[in-house]
Write a protein that holds these residues in place. Structure first.
Motif, PDB file in Angstrom:
ATOM      1  N   MET A   1      -9.953  -6.895 -20.390  1.00 29.85           N
ATOM      2  CA  MET A   1      -9.612  -6.068 -19.254  1.00 29.85           C
ATOM      3  C   MET A   1     -10.864  -6.299 -18.054  1.00 29.85           C
ATOM      4  N   ILE A   2     -10.497  -6.631 -16.895  1.00 27.27           N
ATOM      5  CA  ILE A   2     -11.557  -6.916 -15.804  1.00 27.27           C
ATOM      6  C   ILE A   2     -11.684  -5.573 -14.826  1.00 27.27           C
ATOM      7  N   ASP A   3     -13.030  -5.446 -14.752  1.00 27.60           N
ATOM      8  CA  ASP A   3     -13.299  -4.127 -14.122  1.00 27.60           C
ATOM      9  C   ASP A   3     -13.477  -4.744 -12.557  1.00 27.60           C
ATOM     10  N   VAL A   4     -12.648  -4.195 -11.724  1.00 27.34           N
ATOM     11  CA  VAL A   4     -12.577  -4.587 -10.384  1.00 27.34           C
ATOM     12  C   VAL A   4     -13.138  -3.468  -9.583  1.00 27.34           C
ATOM     13  N   HIS A   5     -14.197  -3.634  -8.685  1.00 26.80           N
ATOM     14  CA  HIS A   5     -14.727  -2.368  -7.928  1.00 26.80           C
ATOM     15  C   HIS A   5     -14.180  -2.995  -6.492  1.00 26.80           C
ATOM     16  N   ILE A   6     -13.579  -2.056  -5.884  1.00 29.80           N
ATOM     17  CA  ILE A   6     -12.982  -2.150  -4.756  1.00 29.80           C
ATOM     18  C   ILE A   6     -13.414  -1.401  -3.515  1.00 29.80           C
ATOM     19  N   ASP A   7     -14.187  -2.036  -2.715  1.00 34.73           N
ATOM     20  CA  ASP A   7     -14.670  -1.097  -1.532  1.00 34.73           C
ATOM     21  C   ASP A   7     -13.414  -1.064  -0.713  1.00 34.73           C
ATOM     22  N   GLY A   8     -13.109   0.306  -0.390  1.00 30.41           N
ATOM     23  CA  GLY A   8     -12.066   0.960   0.648  1.00 30.41           C
ATOM     24  C   GLY A   8     -12.258   0.952   1.965  1.00 30.41           C
ATOM     25  N   GLN A   9     -12.977   0.291   2.612  1.00 32.28           N
ATOM     26  CA  GLN A   9     -13.497   0.246   3.931  1.00 32.28           C
ATOM     27  C   GLN A   9     -12.454   0.090   4.660  1.00 32.28           C
ATOM     28  N   VAL A  10     -11.594  -0.692   4.180  1.00 29.90           N
ATOM     29  CA  VAL A  10     -10.118  -1.029   5.423  1.00 29.90           C
ATOM     30  C   VAL A  10      -9.573   0.127   5.555  1.00 29.90           C
ATOM     31  N   PHE A  11      -9.547   1.355   4.794  1.00 31.49           N
ATOM     32  CA  PHE A  11      -8.638   2.442   4.877  1.00 31.49           C
ATOM     33  C   PHE A  11      -9.474   3.271   5.827  1.00 31.49           C
ATOM     34  N   ALA A  12     -10.692   3.193   6.328  1.00 32.96           N
ATOM     35  CA  ALA A  12     -11.141   3.894   7.247  1.00 32.96           C
ATOM     36  C   ALA A  12     -11.322   3.273   8.683  1.00 32.96           C
ATOM     37  N   GLU A  13     -11.392   1.888   8.714  1.00 37.70           N
ATOM     38  CA  GLU A  13     -11.588   1.045   9.623  1.00 37.70           C
ATOM     39  C   GLU A  13     -10.168   0.823  10.503  1.00 37.70           C
ATOM     40  N   VAL A  14      -9.461   0.384   9.470  1.00 38.93           N
ATOM     41  CA  VAL A  14      -8.099  -0.083   9.920  1.00 38.93           C
ATOM     42  C   VAL A  14      -6.976   0.414   9.084  1.00 38.93           C
ATOM     43  N   PRO A  15      -6.792   1.782   9.187  1.00 42.76           N
ATOM     44  CA  PRO A  15      -5.920   2.657   8.236  1.00 42.76           C
ATOM     45  C   PRO A  15      -4.403   2.350   8.463  1.00 42.76           C
ATOM     46  N   ARG A  16      -4.058   1.763   9.579  1.00 40.67           N
ATOM     47  CA  ARG A  16      -2.607   1.413   9.958  1.00 40.67           C
ATOM     48  C   ARG A  16      -2.633  -0.097  10.212  1.00 40.67           C
ATOM     49  N   GLY A  17      -1.526  -0.620   9.631  1.00 40.07           N
ATOM     50  CA  GLY A  17      -1.138  -1.994   9.845  1.00 40.07           C
ATOM     51  C   GLY A  17      -1.185  -2.956   8.714  1.00 40.07           C
ATOM     52  N   GLY A  18      -0.869  -4.149   8.861  1.00 38.62           N
ATOM     53  CA  GLY A  18      -0.584  -4.930   7.734  1.00 38.62           C
ATOM     54  C   GLY A  18      -1.526  -5.239   6.665  1.00 38.62           C
ATOM     55  N   ILE A  19      -2.880  -5.113   7.044  1.00 39.57           N
ATOM     56  CA  ILE A  19      -3.781  -5.503   6.352  1.00 39.57           C
ATOM     57  C   ILE A  19      -4.215  -4.396   5.451  1.00 39.57           C
ATOM     58  N   SER A  20      -4.236  -3.024   5.715  1.00 41.88           N
ATOM     59  CA  SER A  20      -4.123  -1.831   4.842  1.00 41.88           C
ATOM     60  C   SER A  20      -2.855  -1.819   3.985  1.00 41.88           C
TER      61      SER A  20
END
Length: 373
Positions: A1-20
């Motif tokens: 198993m790989i531990d992946v630590h994901i910074d969820g900044q995208v959900f604060a700065e661009v919460p709507r749209g294709g990237i989020s």
């Protein structure tokens, strides 16, 4: 198993749209592809996003605000940055993956960043000067700190190399995928409380945000110069119209011909299928999911010949060159003449459905494994 630590900044700065939306697909599937996912959410992130219990969610430190801001903001910002630094310094195993160009000198584990586009660097006139430089500096710091870079298209990879020079770290181009709800064979659509468009009029569909690089004024100009503008509605799915947009609509004599609506994914899928054509007039795109969503829905798509759009769309879309409005009008005229059961649309469907989100996640996990050795 790989531990992946994901910074969820995208959900604060661009919460709507294709990237989020892309990140929601990735985060939801990574636990089923050999990863332990740890998602770190800023306190101002969109709390409507939901993941199952296989995704461990932790909150950012809370940013305190005291008044008057001009006196206390420098002190509270400094305190906040120290707490963030402490949080990231605790990570001792796995991979850190930034969703929206964040890094920290305290990170002692390998860093991965996904680059969807370089609009700020390539189209600086489309952004407020006060926002432009800080974001460009932040993106540069993140890219230069990265141990592995994922780009969503060859066009985006080319922009990265032009802007920052040849990449010194490993990289990979990973195309995105279409949500099954947009497939023309998927009929799971929810009722719509109000008509998407006048039931008596066919419509051309535009969807998403209308930031300056999306070239919405160019769409209005092209639609206004089209001889068949009186036959079709222009349906705009996204935010409400701004005063300046309403002024442009009046200036182009399009009052009553442009409708603004909001829609969830199921309603959007229905709009794709009902539209005579979809139009993407952007000045640039880093991938262009609406191109594939249109093709997967079996609907002709008109898009500018820029950025990643020809790479992603292949031969199915009707392309036009940015410039005189009649270029777009000519493309619209061709689009409305294409039968939805044509060979061109069939080939577009095959191309747009050639990948699934599980394929995308497999590519991400392969990148993680390559980085971890």
């Amino acid at each position: 198993m790989i531990d992946v630590h994901i910074d969820g900044q995208v959900f604060a700065e661009v919460p709507r749209g294709g990237i989020s939306r892309a990140w929601q697909h990735l985060i939801a599937r990574l636990p089923y592809h050999g990863c332990r996912v740890h998602l770190y959410l800023p306190t101002d992130a969109d709390r409507d996003i939901q993941f199952d219990s296989h995704v461990s969610i932790a909150d950012y430190p809370r940013r305190r605000r005291w008044h008057p801001g001009r006196v206390f903001d420098p002190l509270t910002d400094q305190h906040y940055r120290r707490r963030l630094h402490k949080m990231w310094s605790r990570l001792t195993r796995g991979i850190f993956h930034s969703t929206h160009f964040t890094t920290d000198s305290g990170l002692a584990i390998p860093q991965v960043v996904t680059v969807h586009d370089l609009f700020h660097e390539r189209l600086p006139d489309c952004f407020p000067p006060a926002q432009l430089r800080p974001f460009c500096d932040r993106r540069r710091a993140c890219i230069e700190s990265a141990d592995f870079i994922i780009c969503t298209s060859d066009a985006t990879l080319g922009d990265v190399n032009k802007t920052y020079g040849p990449l010194a770290c490993p990289y990979k181009v990973v195309w995105l995928a279409v949500d099954p709800v947009f497939l023309r064979s998927d009929h799971r659509t929810s009722p719509i409380s109000e008509p998407l468009a006048d039931a008596e009029s066919p419509f051309i569909l535009y969807l998403g945000t209308r930031y300056p690089y999306k070239n919405f004024p160019g769409l209005l100009a092209g639609f206004a110069s089209w001889a068949k503008r009186h036959t079709y509605q222009l349906l705009v799915l996204g935010p409400e119209a701004t005063p300046s947009e309403l002024s442009l609509i009046r200036a182009f004599d399009l009052t009553g011909k442009v409708q603004f609506r909001s829609a969830n994914d199921q309603q959007l899928a229905l709009a794709y299928r009902l539209a005579t054509a979809v139009v993407i007039p952007s000045l640039s795109e880093g991938f262009g999911l609406p191109v594939w969503e249109s093709m997967a829905s079996g609907t002709p798509v008109v898009c500018a010949r820029v950025g990643s759009l020809p790479e992603v769309g292949g031969e199915a879309p009707i392309y036009f060159d940015l410039g005189p409005p009649h270029n777009l009008a000519t493309a619209l005229e061709e689009a409305v003449s294409i039968p939805k059961d044509s060979e061109r649309m069939a080939k577009g469907y095959v191309r747009a459905t050639s990948r699934t989100w599980d394929d995308v996640v497999d590519d991400y996990v392969a990148s993680y494994r390559q980085l971890m050795g």
